[in-house]
Design an enzyme around this catalytic site. Structure first.
Site, PDB file in Angstrom:
ATOM      1  N   GLU A   1       0.970  -1.274  -0.032  1.00  0.00           N
ATOM      2  CA  GLU A   1      -0.133  -0.086   0.122  1.00  0.00           C
ATOM      3  C   GLU A   1       0.992   1.179   0.054  1.00  0.00           C
ATOM      4  OE1 GLU A   1      -3.138   0.150  -0.534  1.00  0.00           O
ATOM      5  OE2 GLU A   1      -3.947  -1.730   0.250  1.00  0.00           O
TER       6      GLU A   1
ATOM      7  N   CYS B   1      -1.854   9.493   2.261  1.00  0.00           N
ATOM      8  CA  CYS B   1      -1.578   8.660   1.223  1.00  0.00           C
ATOM      9  C   CYS B   1      -2.359   9.042  -0.029  1.00  0.00           C
ATOM     10  CB  CYS B   1      -1.264   7.330   1.333  1.00  0.00           C
ATOM     11  SG  CYS B   1      -2.726   6.296   1.741  1.00  0.00           S
TER      12      CYS B   1
END
Length: 486
Positions: free
Chosen positions: A228, A262
């Site tokens: 991720e 993110c």
């Protein structure tokens, strides 16, 4: 509580102690993996409920730890750390029995008489390495998937959020025996040592640069990975967008957690005729969220701090270089580095090839670029690595379809930001440079599972036997017939 970040340096003795503990834990969990993998759905659900209850028990302690690490507001902790983790748990509890059922598949004509199904089985001993920006959620949410799939797991939280890491270690020790779930604290040397172990799966959240290191280490043991990562997530605002709504949602999506997200909008591409009005509305929204004046924004209880002085300095350098290249500071730009504060900052007149457009910003700095034609905006996005998220603000269905068809991203929100993360019916993850593999809900369960193919042949005779050697003419004829018709 103190606003200063605790010392994250670990002494050689501490690292050595950690490596000895890793050896012990890994051997312990390897020995126990088969028992855990055969646990029932009810047993796994009990563990998930225990995790849920413990989170509620430690709710205030979690808020305090995150405030100590980077002054995150308690409401933001609840919304971005605790709620999504609890939601992950509740969703797994509600669906786990169905996830664990063998999935029957059809039978081709050539295999008539047989039956086949896909059996999800635990991968074994898994490693979860978490980043610092949402340290609680990013550590515990993948753990939910690992438990649901029947794995043992070792957790390695970030050393840059030490108060939260310490609290999670206490919680894990209270909930689980070490031969099932354990947490190891330490710096990069500890992470490197963990990566040398032949884990059955590694789930990593962090930067693309470190993700490459994780993948390289995993390759030595042929360990599967979920990465991720991140990248420069673009936002397109076309001429039909509701600018007031766009400004509100982008301000929230960008400046939550001081931009250290993110999937935060990294830069804005706005149709040139709408640029000035959008900036005006965006500035008004920032003032509404965090205060009218620079001093009010500095003192706002609703705005988090940057994780470290190092990251503050990096952001300050990016702003300085952008200004040197002609960018204009439309709001913000003020800093208090000793307090790890950088104000919500909006830049216009940003050049597409400027330094700030080359790397993920990961902070409360938002460049705005204008475009004339939609094709120009799409072309700029295509010239960069595939992002973790892409946001579209438009009321024009054709424009939306064109953007979706001509770009690639891990996930996309239309007329909103961030909220796709909370939709557990959707897979969450990146593509290529922004990540490998998916998380959340059933997709997270699949990441921590091996999809075992099972074919059962209940009879002594099968059609395939008709094509066994010796390959006489009639066998060759049957094979030719099968290739053409079956």
């Amino acid at each position: 509580m103190s606003n200063t970040t605790a010392n994250v340096e670990f002494s050689p003795a501490q690292v050595q102690d950690a490596t000895r503990r890793i050896d012990y834990l890994f051997a312990l969990q390897q020995k126990n993996r088969w028992a855990i993998s055969q646990s029932s759905a009810k047993s796994r659900i009990r563990k998930l409920k225990k995790l849920q209850d413990t989170i509620f028990k430690y709710k205030e302690a979690i808020q305090d730890a995150l405030f100590a690490d980077f002054r995150k507001p308690s409401a933001e902790v609840n919304l971005s750390e605790i709620y999504p983790t609890l939601n992950e748990i509740k969703y797994a509890i509600a669906n786990l029995e169905n996830w664990l059922k063998p999935q029957s598949v059809g039978t081709p004509t050539a295999l008539l008489g047989s039956s086949s199904y896909v059996l999800p089985e635990a991968k074994g001993v898994c490693l979860i390495i978490a980043s610092w920006n949402y340290p609680f959620n990013i550590t515990f949410a993948p753990l939910v998937s690992a438990i649901a799939a029947g794995n043992c797991a070792i957790l390695k939280p970030s050393e840059f959020a030490p108060h939260t890491a310490r609290l999670m270690a206490e919680m894990i020790a209270e909930m689980f025996p070490e031969d099932e779930i354990a947490l190891v604290e330490g710096d990069t040397e500890v992470s490197k040592y963990l990566l040398e172990k032949p884990f059955d799966h590694i789930f990593f959240t962090g930067s693309t640069q470190v993700g490459k290191i994780v993948m390289q280490a995993a390759a030595k043991n042929l360990t599967s990975v979920t990465l991720e990562l991140g990248g420069k997530s673009p936002t397109i605002i076309d001429e039909t967008a509701n600018l007031e709504e766009a400004a509100k949602k982008i301000a929230w999506g960008k400046f939550t957690n001081a931009g250290q997200t993110c999937i935060a909008p990294d830069y804005i591409l706005v149709q040139e005729e709408k640029e000035e009005l959008f900036i005006e509305l965006l500035l008004a929204q920032i003032q509404k969220f965090y205060g009218e004046t620079p001093q009010e924004r500095l003192q706002s209880p609703d705005f988090a701090r940057i994780i470290s002085e190092k990251h503050c300095n990096r952001l300050a350098t990016l702003i300085g270089k952008a200004k040197g290249e002609g960018a204009l500071v439309r709001i913000g730009g003020t800093m208090a580095l000793e307090d790890r504060y950088i104000a919500p900052t909006v830049l216009s007149e940003v050049k597409p090839d400027s330094e700030i457009m080359k790397e993920e910003i990961f902070g409360p700095v938002l460049p705005i670029l204008r475009y004339k034609n939609l094709e120009d905006a799409i072309s700029l996005i295509q010239s960069k690595d595939k992002p973790l998220a892409l946001y579209i603000f438009s009321q024009n269905g054709k424009n939306v379809d064109q953007i979706l068809a001509q770009t690639s991203a891990g996930g996309t929100c239309i007329n909103d930001t961030l909220v796709h993360y909370f939709q557990h019916e959707l897979p969450f993850g990146g593509v290529n440079q922004s990540g490998i593999g998916k998380a959340h809900g059933y997709f997270g369960f699949l990441e921590f599972s091996n999809q075992r193919a099972v074919l059962k042949q209940p009879t002594r005779f099968s059609a395939a036997q008709l094509m066994y050697p010796p390959y006489k003419n009639e066998v060759k004829t049957l094979i030719d017939f099968s290739m053409k018709w079956i």
